[in-house]
Design an enzyme around this catalytic site. Structure first.
Site, PDB file in Angstrom:
ATOM      1  N   CYS A 125      34.735  36.499  46.255  1.00 41.41           N
ATOM      2  CA  CYS A 125      35.815  36.082  47.161  1.00 41.41           C
ATOM      3  C   CYS A 125      36.341  34.730  46.675  1.00 41.41           C
ATOM      4  O   CYS A 125      35.559  33.792  46.510  1.00 41.41           O
ATOM      5  CB  CYS A 125      35.284  35.974  48.591  1.00 41.41           C
ATOM      6  N   ILE A 186      38.254  44.373  39.922  1.00 45.58           N
ATOM      7  CA  ILE A 186      38.079  42.950  40.148  1.00 45.58           C
ATOM      8  C   ILE A 186      38.301  42.629  41.630  1.00 45.58           C
ATOM      9  O   ILE A 186      38.941  43.419  42.345  1.00 45.58           O
ATOM     10  CB  ILE A 186      39.096  42.110  39.312  1.00 45.58           C
ATOM     11  N   GLY A 238      41.943  47.113  41.907  1.00 46.12           N
ATOM     12  CA  GLY A 238      43.019  46.138  41.717  1.00 46.12           C
ATOM     13  C   GLY A 238      44.342  46.845  41.535  1.00 46.12           C
ATOM     14  O   GLY A 238      44.657  47.302  40.431  1.00 46.12           O
ATOM     15  N   SER A 261      44.675  47.537  48.862  1.00 46.17           N
ATOM     16  CA  SER A 261      46.016  47.266  49.414  1.00 46.17           C
ATOM     17  C   SER A 261      46.817  48.534  49.678  1.00 46.17           C
ATOM     18  O   SER A 261      47.595  48.595  50.642  1.00 46.17           O
ATOM     19  CB  SER A 261      46.808  46.379  48.445  1.00 46.17           C
TER      20      SER A 261
HETATM   21  C1  SIN Z   1      37.826  37.601  52.875  1.00 42.41           C
HETATM   22  O1  SIN Z   1      37.239  38.064  53.847  1.00 42.41           O
HETATM   23  O2  SIN Z   1      38.102  36.418  52.824  1.00 42.41           O
HETATM   24  C2  SIN Z   1      38.180  38.470  51.703  1.00 42.41           C
HETATM   25  C3  SIN Z   1      36.963  38.890  51.018  1.00 42.41           C
HETATM   26  C4  SIN Z   1      37.060  38.794  49.541  1.00 42.41           C
HETATM   27  O3  SIN Z   1      38.091  38.386  48.992  1.00 42.41           O
HETATM   28  O4  SIN Z   1      36.053  39.084  48.896  1.00 42.41           O
END
Ligand code: SIN
Length: 300
Positions: A125, A186, A238, A261
């Site tokens: 993250c 990724i 991705g 997404s």
């Molecule tokens: C998040 O909850 O901030 C997104 C998680 C991630 O980007 O791994």
């Protein structure tokens, strides 16, 4: 049907972490919509509210998010995971995060009673202080965390990698040395957007991670490099939104693809992509997806 790190998947599409994975019911729904496997929202040791809003915005080329790993902790999520496991006919993978090996271990052990089919370690993250890419850019730490979890659980362990490094292969190799059964490449690409009327960064956290079609070529290159270097499967993620994107990712070296997404365009995306891959394989004389995994490496 494919076999991925020992798990049987009816097709090579997987719901990516963080998308519709907050409740057991939404995970079951994604499974029923045709996903070959589903990954939960990333779960940590303590309840976490996440970053202030706005935490997600749509751009012309994808989504920018800085959720900040909001989650109810392993304790608060256990029942949801049990619900997903009982209600879903496909593998359910628990995405977990922590600040160090001990914390990862605590979360993995805390969720183990719900019997997830695998764990996905979020060391990627890009916008959570002390977590994710803050630790996932150090190969020694990635190896240590991976080894700690692998030694304590009896299901496959996948490690989700950040592209926000000079050399993603070095991090993938560290995961492999630590005993990972697969790597996922990724996570989002660190990015930001600014409101030109006010001059303020738009996200509450100021910056976040970019997903969607803009990052697909980055993911394809990362998958390609990891496939060439590692002996364990690479799961590509991705910007995959159509079967052609999935086939491309598989030709780069992915054994399966995660979809994130693109779920915003409709939950039928898993079935549509899986059917498209099957049709492509049939029309081109392949008996299974293995026929095209890493095909791009054979072309000079
Ligand atoms: C998040 O909850 O901030 C997104 C998680 C991630 O980007 O791994």
């Amino acid at each position: 049907m494919i076999t991925l790190t020992g798990l049987k998947l009816k097709n090579p599409t997987i719901l990516a972490a963080g998308i519709m994975g907050t409740t057991g019911a939404s995970l079951v729904r994604m499974a029923n919509e045709g996903a070959g496997a589903v990954v939960t929202k990333s779960i940590g040791a303590e309840p976490k509210e996440g970053h202030p809003n706005p935490s997600m915005i749509q751009l012309e080329c994808g989504f920018l998010n800085a959720m900040g790993l909001p989650n109810p902790s392993y304790d608060g999520f256990l029942q949801e995971l049990e619900f997903a496991k009982n209600g879903s006919s496909v593998p359910v993978i628990a995405s977990i995060f922590g600040g160090d090996a001990d914390e990862f271990l605590r979360v993995a052990e805390g969720l183990s009673p719900a019997k997830p089919d695998a764990f996905e370690l979020n060391v990627s993250c890009p916008h959570a202080e002390g977590y994710g890419a803050m630790i996932g850019t150090d190969p020694y730490v990635v190896e240590e965390i991976t080894r700690a979890v692998c030694d304590s659980v009896d299901v496959p362990v996948w490690v989700k990698l950040t592209p926000n490094v000079t050399d993603i292969v070095a991090i993938g190799e560290a995961a492999e040395r630590g005993g990972a059964d697969g790597v996922v490449a990724i996570n989002t690409v660190r990015a930001m957007a600014i409101d030109i009327a006010t001059g303020y960064p738009i996200l509450g956290n100021r910056f976040g991670g970019l997903s969607g079609s803009a990052i697909r070529p980055i993911a394809v290159k990362c998958v390609y490099d990891l496939y060439a270097a590692l002996d364990i499967p690479v799961i590509g993620v991705g910007g995959v939104s159509g079967w052609q994107d999935a086939v491309e990712m598989i030709m780069a070296g992915a054994s399966a693809v995660q979809i994130g997404s693109a779920v915003s365009g409709g939950v039928g995306v898993f079935g549509t992509i899986a059917d498209g891959i099957d049709k492509y394989l049939d029309e081109n004389g392949y008996t299974g997806v293995e026929g095209i995994i890493g095909l791009a490496h054979e072309v000079i």
